[in-house]
Motif scaffolding. Structure first.
Motif, PDB file in Angstrom:
ATOM      1  N   ALA A 180      68.639  12.495 -23.790  1.00  0.00           N
ATOM      2  CA  ALA A 180      69.700  12.831 -24.747  1.00  0.00           C
ATOM      3  C   ALA A 180      69.632  11.942 -25.988  1.00  0.00           C
ATOM      4  O   ALA A 180      70.190  12.271 -27.027  1.00  0.00           O
ATOM      5  N   GLU A 193      72.446  16.487  -7.632  1.00  0.00           N
ATOM      6  CA  GLU A 193      73.585  16.647  -8.537  1.00  0.00           C
ATOM      7  C   GLU A 193      73.151  16.547 -10.003  1.00  0.00           C
ATOM      8  O   GLU A 193      73.592  17.320 -10.854  1.00  0.00           O
ATOM      9  N   MET A 194      72.254  15.588 -10.260  1.00  0.00           N
ATOM     10  CA  MET A 194      71.869  15.339 -11.641  1.00  0.00           C
ATOM     11  C   MET A 194      70.856  16.357 -12.165  1.00  0.00           C
ATOM     12  O   MET A 194      70.680  16.497 -13.379  1.00  0.00           O
ATOM     13  N   ILE A 242      72.660  18.855 -14.042  1.00  0.00           N
ATOM     14  CA  ILE A 242      73.197  18.316 -15.297  1.00  0.00           C
ATOM     15  C   ILE A 242      72.080  18.199 -16.328  1.00  0.00           C
ATOM     16  O   ILE A 242      72.276  18.498 -17.507  1.00  0.00           O
ATOM     17  N   MET A 296      72.369  20.387 -19.655  1.00  0.00           N
ATOM     18  CA  MET A 296      72.404  19.730 -20.966  1.00  0.00           C
ATOM     19  C   MET A 296      71.133  20.001 -21.751  1.00  0.00           C
ATOM     20  O   MET A 296      70.949  19.433 -22.836  1.00  0.00           O
ATOM     21  N   PRO A 317      77.073  11.678 -35.140  1.00  0.00           N
ATOM     22  CA  PRO A 317      77.676  11.660 -33.796  1.00  0.00           C
ATOM     23  C   PRO A 317      77.802  13.052 -33.183  1.00  0.00           C
ATOM     24  O   PRO A 317      78.205  14.003 -33.861  1.00  0.00           O
ATOM     25  N   MET A 318      77.396  13.159 -31.920  1.00  0.00           N
ATOM     26  CA  MET A 318      77.535  14.415 -31.188  1.00  0.00           C
ATOM     27  C   MET A 318      78.114  14.129 -29.810  1.00  0.00           C
ATOM     28  O   MET A 318      77.908  13.064 -29.252  1.00  0.00           O
ATOM     29  N   THR A 319      78.816  15.110 -29.284  1.00  0.00           N
ATOM     30  CA  THR A 319      79.406  15.002 -27.950  1.00  0.00           C
ATOM     31  C   THR A 319      78.534  15.769 -26.957  1.00  0.00           C
ATOM     32  O   THR A 319      78.310  16.960 -27.129  1.00  0.00           O
ATOM     33  N   PHE A 320      78.035  15.065 -25.948  1.00  0.00           N
ATOM     34  CA  PHE A 320      77.185  15.683 -24.916  1.00  0.00           C
ATOM     35  C   PHE A 320      77.942  15.724 -23.593  1.00  0.00           C
ATOM     36  O   PHE A 320      78.548  14.730 -23.200  1.00  0.00           O
ATOM     37  N   GLY A 321      77.847  16.860 -22.914  1.00  0.00           N
ATOM     38  CA  GLY A 321      78.428  16.920 -21.565  1.00  0.00           C
ATOM     39  C   GLY A 321      79.924  17.101 -21.590  1.00  0.00           C
ATOM     40  O   GLY A 321      80.651  16.463 -20.845  1.00  0.00           O
ATOM     41  N   SER A 322      80.392  17.973 -22.481  1.00  0.00           N
ATOM     42  CA  SER A 322      81.832  18.165 -22.598  1.00  0.00           C
ATOM     43  C   SER A 322      82.359  19.065 -21.478  1.00  0.00           C
ATOM     44  O   SER A 322      81.623  19.540 -20.631  1.00  0.00           O
ATOM     45  N   PHE A 323      83.645  19.275 -21.543  1.00  0.00           N
ATOM     46  CA  PHE A 323      84.387  19.987 -20.500  1.00  0.00           C
ATOM     47  C   PHE A 323      84.367  21.478 -20.834  1.00  0.00           C
ATOM     48  O   PHE A 323      84.867  21.876 -21.882  1.00  0.00           O
ATOM     49  N   TYR A 383      84.325  29.409 -21.820  1.00  0.00           N
ATOM     50  CA  TYR A 383      83.004  29.103 -22.378  1.00  0.00           C
ATOM     51  C   TYR A 383      81.900  28.935 -21.340  1.00  0.00           C
ATOM     52  O   TYR A 383      80.731  29.098 -21.650  1.00  0.00           O
ATOM     53  N   PHE A 396      77.445  29.308 -21.506  1.00  0.00           N
ATOM     54  CA  PHE A 396      76.500  28.191 -21.349  1.00  0.00           C
ATOM     55  C   PHE A 396      75.460  28.559 -20.292  1.00  0.00           C
ATOM     56  O   PHE A 396      74.258  28.369 -20.472  1.00  0.00           O
TER      57      PHE A 396
END
Lengths: 297, 393
Positions: B69, B88-89, B92, B96, B204-210, B215, B219
């Motif tokens: 990332a 689990e990862m 993700i 992502m 700045p960026m937001t990764f892994g949002s809710f 939505y 995705f």
């Protein structure tokens, strides 16, 4: 009187979905405003992630990543390594944020690994003493006597039966350069500690006390007052330590006269069942007394 | 020039030749030589990488996610329980859209604990949204790692990929491998530039949002579409690889299938044994061929159907088991024919779990069963376990 802080640019935007009176939101704002724009945050799953990043919105004015519940420390380790690989490490703060669940419990192994490996990462734990995001379940951060949805008080239960895990002391035992506890009731002290951590090379741990009106059961306007009472009673001691010798511990806020713990306990629904049990209040008081003696006040 | 190396050495060399910038790793048999070699390269100044000795495989994948990332090319190696701990990862990483590459030393899962080969570990990660490649030999393990980066980092894909190499059969076996020139690898695989931004204070960026119900599905659709689209990108990468290095890869590689009544479908190192068995059986006049599946995700539907156009029996040889059903590859191979009016008899053989050898007589036994199914018009049993020792039961 509230302490004043210089805020030129907000790194944590208003309008997020935190509960009214959320202590965590107050703490995050102070930490980020001290760290400034050249900061990357890796965060665990929890209230903070849910309330700030409902897609397509974001409250984060700095680059921010959330992967899972137990691994902000490991994700941050990867970020730091990538910055070094890219020649962009200089001048960038790498922070890892966790709630108490993601720090004391499920994220503990990753935290220990990150501290042991010596990454230049500043870990900030926002402790509201239970799993609030999932509905106020008991955590190893939950103090003795607190009633939660998985440690309810009852005819056969006093509430949480175990003392709070001494997370900051455990981090100190990793021989990291700087460890501190802080509170939203003392923002100048909090920001000073953030600054110290950022200026030190190597892993640091900050344990920030953040009351939760929803989980603790008090009116939302009392968050700062209750945080202050925790310090005034000695329930939560504000200290900092360079290195691992506890003899050098520095208590940064010493009340002239320590208030009795009942003053703190009676403000919250989670301790309500204790109020007619003087022997339990006495027990908590003596444990706090003993702790304060260890910290030298 | 060819050099004789172990399979784990091939994947470590691939990481080095690919100029992986961050390598978080945790040792697990039988992939341990990978972190050992990387640490040697770093210790001897042969490789410029950030090597992180994490405290678990879960943290290895988490650190890969953080590094990717932030825009770094990143990879690791693991096996069995290690891959399961990453589970689990893995979702993700793909969710992502991070082009991480993992070498999986395919090893059985506990219990009972077993360090030898089968494909259960990576097959169990089928639905995590990763591309999956399987190597037959050490040369393929090296080449497929480089190809996996190429496809993963393509703007049309941006998904992680894993390359399976069989535990011990490849990881701990010396084979002659043509090690590509660094210049040619650099030409084939230029530095990774994340097309949609990275964790960077400048932007700045937001990764892994809710992702709420409004939505989340889009995705997942976009991610699924990207994995489907990778089919084309994989073909392009295979073609460019052949042009650059002279070695040919196919999603499914057929062997003596043109006139075959029976096709044995295999993954990994057993494919060489299958070809040898086909040669033996052809000598005896049997119309049998085999096909090696190199790409399992995205599932090569069209390629499999093309190969099996005239085939009467498709025998899927699974080195994995989905208990309560059968082999996972079989389930998929059968599913692609569900709406086809004309289809071969499709049967399933479970082989080689926990490192049991897969031999020429095993393939002969499978072919014999396939012939019986052909004469009877359907198999006696849909799923059969091969070389099962009744006395041990």
């Amino acid at each position: 009187m509230a302490e004043q802080c210089d805020v030129t640019k907000e790194m944590f935007a208003s309008g997020h979905r935190g509960c009214a009176g959320c202590g965590e939101g107050i703490a995050v704002r102070q930490v980020l405003n001290e760290a400034g724009p050249n900061t990357i945050v890796a965060e665990v799953t929890g209230c903070l992630e849910v309330m700030t990043t409902g897609y397509p919105e974001s409250a984060w004015e700095i680059p921010w990543i959330h992967a899972a519940f137990e691994n902000a420390s490991s994700v941050a380790s990867g970020i730091e390594a990538a910055l070094i690989a890219k020649g962009k490490r200089k001048g960038v703060n790498v922070l890892a944020f966790g709630g108490d669940g993601g720090t004391f419990d499920i994220g503990f192994q990753a935290l220990s690994g990150m501290l042991e490996r010596g990454h230049n990462i500043k870990y900030v734990c926002f402790d509201n003493e239970a799993y609030m995001n999932t509905g106020i379940q008991r955590c190893s951060s939950t103090p003795y006597g607190a009633s939660t949805t998985t440690s309810p008080s009852g005819t056969c239960s006093i509430g949480e039966s175990r003392p709070k895990k001494p997370i900051a002391a455990i981090c100190v035992a990793h021989d990291i350069p700087y460890t501190a506890t802080a509170s939203i009731a003392h923002p100048k002290d909090l920001r000073k500690k953030v600054r110290t951590a950022l200026d030190v090379e190597g892993p640091c741990f900050l344990h920030v006390f953040v009351p939760c009106p929803t989980g603790w059961g008090y009116a939302s306007e009392r968050t700062v007052e209750i945080a202050k009472l925790a310090v005034q009673t000695g329930v939560f001691v504000l200290w900092e330590l360079e290195g691992n010798d506890f003899a050098n511990i520095k208590v940064t806020k010493k009340p002239k006269e320590r208030k009795p713990v009942i003053e703190y306990l009676k403000t919250q629904r989670r301790f309500k069942h204790l109020l007619d049990k003087p022997e339990e209040i006495e027990k908590i008081q003596s444990e706090v007394d003993e702790k304060c003696e260890r910290y030298g006040f | 020039m060819k050099t004789v190396i172990l399979g784990n050495m091939a994947t470590a060399l691939a990481a080095k030749l690919s100029r992986a910038e961050v390598i978080p790793a945790y040792p697990i048999t039988p992939s341990t030589l990978f972190p050992e070699k990387i640490s040697e390269y770093v210790a001897d100044g042969e490789m410029d990488t950030q090597f992180i000795l994490v405290e678990s495989e879960h943290s290895a994948m988490s650190a890969c996610i953080g590094a990717s990332a932030t825009g770094a090319r990143t990879c690791t190696a693991t096996a069995s329980q290690g891959l399961a701990l990453m589970h689990e990862m893995l979702y993700i990483a793909s969710g992502m859209r991070l082009p991480i590459v993992v070498a999986v030393a395919n090893r059985a899962l506990s219990a009972p604990i077993n360090i030898w080969c089968d494909h259960q570990d990576s097959i169990s990660e089928r639905d995590t949204g990763w591309m999956q490649f399987y190597a037959e030999k050490n040369q393929e393990a090296l080449d497929l790692m480089i190809i996996a980066f190429k496809v993963a980092e393509d703007k049309r894909v941006l998904l992680p990929g894993m390359v399976g190499l069989d535990a011990f059969v490849l990881t701990h076996t010396m084979e002659a491998v043509d090690i590509p020139d660094q210049d040619k690898v650099d030409e084939f695989l230029p530095p990774y530039k994340a097309p949609y931004g990275v964790l960077d204070p400048e932007k700045p960026m937001t990764f892994g949002s809710f992702g709420t119900p409004e939505y989340y599905m889009e995705f997942k659709y976009a991610q699924t579409k990207a994995l489907e689209d990778s089919e084309k990108v994989i073909d392009e990468a295979f073609a460019q690889f052949k042009e650059t290095f002279g070695r040919e890869y196919m999603k499914i590689k057929p062997y003596r299938t043109e006139d075959a009544d029976i096709i044995l479908l295999t993954l990994g190192s057993m494919s060489g044994t299958a070809r040898a068995a086909v040669d033996v059986m052809r000598e005896q006049g049997m119309k049998v061929g085999c096909a090696k599946m190199t790409v399992f995700r995205p599932f090569p539907t069209k390629e499999l159907m093309d190969i099996c156009k005239k085939t009467k029996v498709l025998a899927v040889v699974d080195r994995d088991i989905s208990p309560g059903f059968g082999g996972a590859v079989f389930g998929e191979a059968a599913a692609i024919y569900v709406n086809e009016p004309k289809k071969p008899i499709i049967m399933n053989f479970i082989v080689g779990l926990g490192g049991r050898d897969i031999t020429i007589p095993d393939f002969e036994a499978m072919t014999e069963r396939a012939e019986s199914a052909l004469s009877a018009g359907k198999p006696e049993r849909m799923v059969e376990w091969i070389n099962l020792k009744e006395d041990n039961l």
